[in-house]
Structure formats: structure tokens, C-alpha cells
Design a protein around this motif. Structure first.
Motif, PDB file in Angstrom:
ATOM      1  N   VAL A  81       1.004  -1.129   0.093  1.00  0.00           N
ATOM      2  CA  VAL A  81      -0.122  -0.016  -0.031  1.00  0.00           C
ATOM      3  C   VAL A  81       0.812   1.218  -0.252  1.00  0.00           C
ATOM      4  N   GLU A  82       0.572   2.124  -0.873  1.00  0.00           N
ATOM      5  CA  GLU A  82       1.266   3.584  -0.961  1.00  0.00           C
ATOM      6  C   GLU A  82       0.304   4.413  -0.379  1.00  0.00           C
ATOM      7  N   ARG A  83       0.890   5.572   0.360  1.00  0.00           N
ATOM      8  CA  ARG A  83       0.132   6.602   0.590  1.00  0.00           C
ATOM      9  C   ARG A  83       0.470   7.640   0.039  1.00  0.00           C
ATOM     10  N   ARG A  84      -0.535   8.380  -0.783  1.00  0.00           N
ATOM     11  CA  ARG A  84      -0.320   9.821  -1.409  1.00  0.00           C
ATOM     12  C   ARG A  84      -0.209  11.076  -0.318  1.00  0.00           C
ATOM     13  N   ALA A  85       0.225  12.108  -0.651  1.00  0.00           N
ATOM     14  CA  ALA A  85       0.388  13.273   0.169  1.00  0.00           C
ATOM     15  C   ALA A  85      -0.876  13.738   0.984  1.00  0.00           C
ATOM     16  N   ASN A  86      -2.011  13.382   0.180  1.00  0.00           N
ATOM     17  CA  ASN A  86      -3.336  13.499   0.889  1.00  0.00           C
ATOM     18  C   ASN A  86      -3.756  12.510   1.579  1.00  0.00           C
ATOM     19  N   GLY A  87      -3.094  11.574   1.887  1.00  0.00           N
ATOM     20  CA  GLY A  87      -3.416  10.335   2.841  1.00  0.00           C
ATOM     21  C   GLY A  87      -4.026   9.404   2.349  1.00  0.00           C
ATOM     22  N   TYR A  88      -4.520   9.552   1.002  1.00  0.00           N
ATOM     23  CA  TYR A  88      -5.212   8.380   0.242  1.00  0.00           C
ATOM     24  C   TYR A  88      -4.463   7.183   0.056  1.00  0.00           C
ATOM     25  N   ARG A  89      -4.863   6.082   0.193  1.00  0.00           N
ATOM     26  CA  ARG A  89      -4.026   4.860  -0.196  1.00  0.00           C
ATOM     27  C   ARG A  89      -4.310   4.581  -1.531  1.00  0.00           C
ATOM     28  N   VAL A  90      -3.117   3.850  -2.135  1.00  0.00           N
ATOM     29  CA  VAL A  90      -3.032   3.401  -3.319  1.00  0.00           C
ATOM     30  C   VAL A  90      -2.565   2.209  -3.552  1.00  0.00           C
TER      31      VAL A  90
END
Length: 135
Positions: free
Chosen positions: A29-38
Motif C-alpha cells: 500500500v502506498e500513501r499519497r500526500a493527501n493520505g489516500y491509499r493507492v
């Protein structure tokens, strides 16, 4: 892909996916700067492995041993050994269930073989006596 898309494609709820992530089963799981999971496409494969393993009777701890820390380097020998052990467990369970089934069918046959000249209570005593005579 987003958690919503992963949930839709996997058939799991978002909370279930987050749970698997929280307990360490889903680690890609990667977290974007906005906190959303990708999630990468590999996450869908991992979720399918988890679902198949759970439906085969694996506990979450057992599943954890199936999934390597580094998903690129699976220990095939350990994986096949674990799967073989589970198949052996399932075979043993199937044998026990077949034995229990046979016992119940025998009990049904005994109950249904009630002589016409006795009532249900006497038949119950007859069947119970025959069960204890077999010990």
C-alpha cells in the motif's frame, strides 16, 4: 487503484481491506500526500489468495505464514509444505465427518426399525440399549 476500486474488484468491503492492511496481510500500500491509499494490481492477487485460503480453512495467522514479507520472493517449499498440511487436515476432517455421518445413518435406521408392537418411548430405550451394547 483506490481502495474503492479494489473493494469493487475484490468483492470485499473497504473496512475488510483496511483490516488486512492493519494486521499486515496486505503490505503493498502506498500513501499519497493527501493520505489516500493507492494499491498496485498485486494487491488484488493478495486479497484473492487470502480469500481462497480462508475458504479452505486457514486462519489469518496461517495465511500470514503463506504470504512472504517480500512478495517478489515466495518460498515455494514452505508454501507447498503448508498447503500439503492443510490438505491432510481437510482429509482427516472429511474422514471424521464420514464416520459421524455413518453413525447418524445407523442411528436413523435403528430408530426407523421400530417394531410395530412397541411405542416411541420403548423404541428409544431399545435404540439406546443397542448403542451402549456396542461399547
Amino acid at each position: 487503484m483506490t481502495i474503492g476500486e479494489l473493494a469493487k474488484r475484490s468483492g470485499l468491503t473497504q473496512s475488510r481491506i483496511r483490516f488486512y492492511e492493519r494486521i499486515g496481510l496486505l503490505t503493498t500500500v502506498e500513501r499519497r500526500a493527501n493520505g489516500y491509499r493507492v494499491y498496485p494490481p498485486e494487491a488484488l492477487v493478495i486479497l484473492r489468495v487470502i480469500a481462497i485460503a480462508q475458504s479452505a480453512g486457514f486462519s489469518l495467522d496461517e495465511i500470514r505464514t503463506l504470504l512472504p514479507d517480500d512478495r517478489a520472493h515466495w518460498d515455494h517449499d514452505a508454501l507447498t509444505d503448508t498447503l500439503r498440511r492443510k490438505v491432510a487436515d481437510i482429509d482427516a476432517l472429511a474422514l471424521r465427518l464420514a464416520q459421524r455421518r455413518a453413525q447418524l445413518v445407523t442411528l436413523i435406521d435403528e430408530i426407523e426399525a421400530r417394531p410395530d408392537d412397541i411405542d416411541c418411548a420403548d423404541n428409544a430405550r431399545r435404540v439406546l440399549a443397542s448403542l451402549f451394547d456396542g461399547d
